[in-house]
Write an enzyme that holds these catalytic residues in place. Structure first.
Site, PDB file in Angstrom:
ATOM      1  N   GLU A  15    -107.849  26.300 -14.902  1.00 60.01           N
ATOM      2  CA  GLU A  15    -106.398  26.284 -15.090  1.00 60.01           C
ATOM      3  C   GLU A  15    -106.017  25.951 -16.539  1.00 60.01           C
ATOM      4  O   GLU A  15    -104.908  25.495 -16.806  1.00 60.01           O
ATOM      5  CB  GLU A  15    -105.759  25.296 -14.116  1.00 60.01           C
ATOM      6  N   SER A 187    -103.270  26.434  -8.402  1.00 59.43           N
ATOM      7  CA  SER A 187    -102.687  27.654  -8.976  1.00 59.43           C
ATOM      8  C   SER A 187    -103.156  28.922  -8.265  1.00 59.43           C
ATOM      9  O   SER A 187    -103.137  30.005  -8.831  1.00 59.43           O
ATOM     10  CB  SER A 187    -103.015  27.763 -10.483  1.00 59.43           C
ATOM     11  N   ASP A 297     -96.272  20.371  -0.155  1.00 62.69           N
ATOM     12  CA  ASP A 297     -95.925  21.700   0.338  1.00 62.69           C
ATOM     13  C   ASP A 297     -96.245  21.770   1.830  1.00 62.69           C
ATOM     14  O   ASP A 297     -97.361  21.406   2.249  1.00 62.69           O
ATOM     15  CB  ASP A 297     -96.716  22.781  -0.393  1.00 62.69           C
ATOM     16  N   GLU A 310    -100.413  21.575   1.198  1.00 62.83           N
ATOM     17  CA  GLU A 310    -101.184  20.904   0.162  1.00 62.83           C
ATOM     18  C   GLU A 310    -100.344  19.864  -0.555  1.00 62.83           C
ATOM     19  O   GLU A 310     -99.124  19.791  -0.388  1.00 62.83           O
ATOM     20  CB  GLU A 310    -101.728  21.912  -0.846  1.00 62.83           C
ATOM     21  N   ASN A 312     -99.857  18.135  -4.551  1.00 54.32           N
ATOM     22  CA  ASN A 312    -100.132  18.394  -5.963  1.00 54.32           C
ATOM     23  C   ASN A 312     -99.686  17.192  -6.783  1.00 54.32           C
ATOM     24  O   ASN A 312     -98.502  16.847  -6.790  1.00 54.32           O
ATOM     25  CB  ASN A 312     -99.380  19.655  -6.414  1.00 54.32           C
ATOM     26  N   SER A 321     -90.102  25.644 -13.002  1.00 56.45           N
ATOM     27  CA  SER A 321     -90.978  25.279 -11.894  1.00 56.45           C
ATOM     28  C   SER A 321     -90.191  24.541 -10.818  1.00 56.45           C
ATOM     29  O   SER A 321     -89.140  23.942 -11.085  1.00 56.45           O
ATOM     30  CB  SER A 321     -92.129  24.404 -12.392  1.00 56.45           C
TER      31      SER A 321
END
Length: 363
Positions: A15, A187, A297, A310, A312, A321
């Site tokens: 990433e 990602s 999420d 998930e 993050n 974003s």
């Protein structure tokens, strides 16, 4: 006196490029009247290179991509930077790790900064290490009573020794379609959706390019809904948001290259469903021992059933974003104000640790 903010970017993770975009946006958003902003580029080989303080608007990530030189080792370059960082001392510096994935978001950099007693933005060692590993997150979420889809995980050696048996287990427990994911990557890199065994074998081979442990999950038919958390001991949760899109795999290209994503904030949810999501989000933040920020999420089905997707600990952080936009919609927080708040939380947590350490010495 202006505080030095060192923004770490790049790194050894796949990433790397996403990190540079995040860092450029953070650097441009930081208030240069309050902070002396110093980018620190980490090459794909792990070499550290502090750049000159930024006083202008960066126009391209190329301004962050330093030439570290082939004769400079990762260890010596990191040591040089850490010596400079430690010399700041006494609250004169704070690190902002704008690093996604392993070697930055996984607790490794956080542990190094803890050893140096340097304040830094975001989650600590434990939360970072647990959240980067999707299997660990699932175990902690299960202990907290948060529902999730059926899943299996295994290591490269397991697959090499028992490929057919693992295919059979996946087909029996999970079925098709299913998702194959590297355990420690974000990602959407290395993730595939599989409709049959042939696709499954290809997807597993691809995922093992990025990690020695992979996860296979059952598909959940539902909308993906995201919530953002800010805080330390008293975390607060944002409204929910979602992307208006077709109900298919949210690939890397769709996330970062399509340019057509449309957000719906607040997400189209009933009040009871949102309250459940908010409670689960805060419960998981505490279970992971989160600090600073986190994005969770979930999948929400047409019936209102909720499944964790998930967590993050360094979500996407450009101005467009979901994380910063959620806070703008929740509290009217501007991007620059959000960065200020994250630095405040970093200093607050650091100060609390100093008190605890002092009391331990006195005891």
């Amino acid at each position: 006196m202006m505080k030095n903010i060192y923004v770490l970017c790049g790194g050894r993770s796949p990433e790397h490029e996403v990190s540079l975009v995040t860092a450029m946006t953070i650097i441009n958003g930081l208030n240069k009247q309050l902070y002396r902003v110093v980018p620190v580029y980490i090459s794909r080989e792990g070499c550290w290179q502090p750049l000159e303080p930024v006083t202008h608007e960066l126009a391209s990530v190329e301004e962050l991509r330093a030439q570290t030189g082939s004769t400079v080792s990762a260890a010596s370059s990191a040591a040089d930077f850490l010596a400079r960082l430690a010399a700041d001392g006494d609250g004169g510096a704070c690190v902002f790790p704008a690093l996604h994935g392993e070697y930055g978001e996984d607790g490794t950099v956080q542990g190094m900064l803890e050893l140096l007693n340097i304040p830094y933005v975001g989650n600590g060692v434990g939360a970072s290490a647990a959240s980067i590993d999707k299997t660990m997150t699932k175990k902690i979420a299960a202990a907290a009573g948060i529902p999730q889809s059926e899943y299996l995980y295994f290591h490269r050696q397991d697959w090499e020794q028992e490929e057919a048996q693992w295919c059979q287990r996946i087909e029996t427990l999970i079925g098709y379609p299913c998702y194959v994911k590297p355990a420690k990557l974000g990602s959407s890199i290395g993730i595939s959706c599989c409709a049959n065994r042939e696709e499954l074998v290809v997807a597993i081979t691809e995922a093992f390019r990025y990690d020695g442990k992979i996860l296979v999950e059952q598909e959940i038919k539902g909308r993906e809904v995201q919530l953002a958390v800010l805080g330390n001991e008293r975390p607060v949760c944002s409204v929910a948001g979602e992307f208006v899109r077709e109900a298919d795999f949210f690939s890397y290209e769709k996330k970062y290259e399509s340019g057509t994503l449309i957000k719906r904030i607040p997400a189209k949810l009933s009040a009871p469903v949102y309250e459940k999501l908010r409670a689960m989000t805060l419960s998981l933040f505490r279970a992971l021992d989160g600090s600073g920020l986190m994005r969770t999420d979930f999948f929400v089905t047409d019936r209102g059933d909720i499944y964790l997707n998930e967590v993050n600990t360094l979500p996407g952080f450009t101005k467009n974003s979901m994380f910063p936009v959620l806070w703008e919609k929740t509290a009217g927080t501007t991007y620059t104000q959000l960065l200020d708040r994250l630095i405040e939380l970093a200093m607050e947590r650091h100060a609390g640790k100093q008190v605890t350490a002092l009391q331990g010495v006195e005891a």
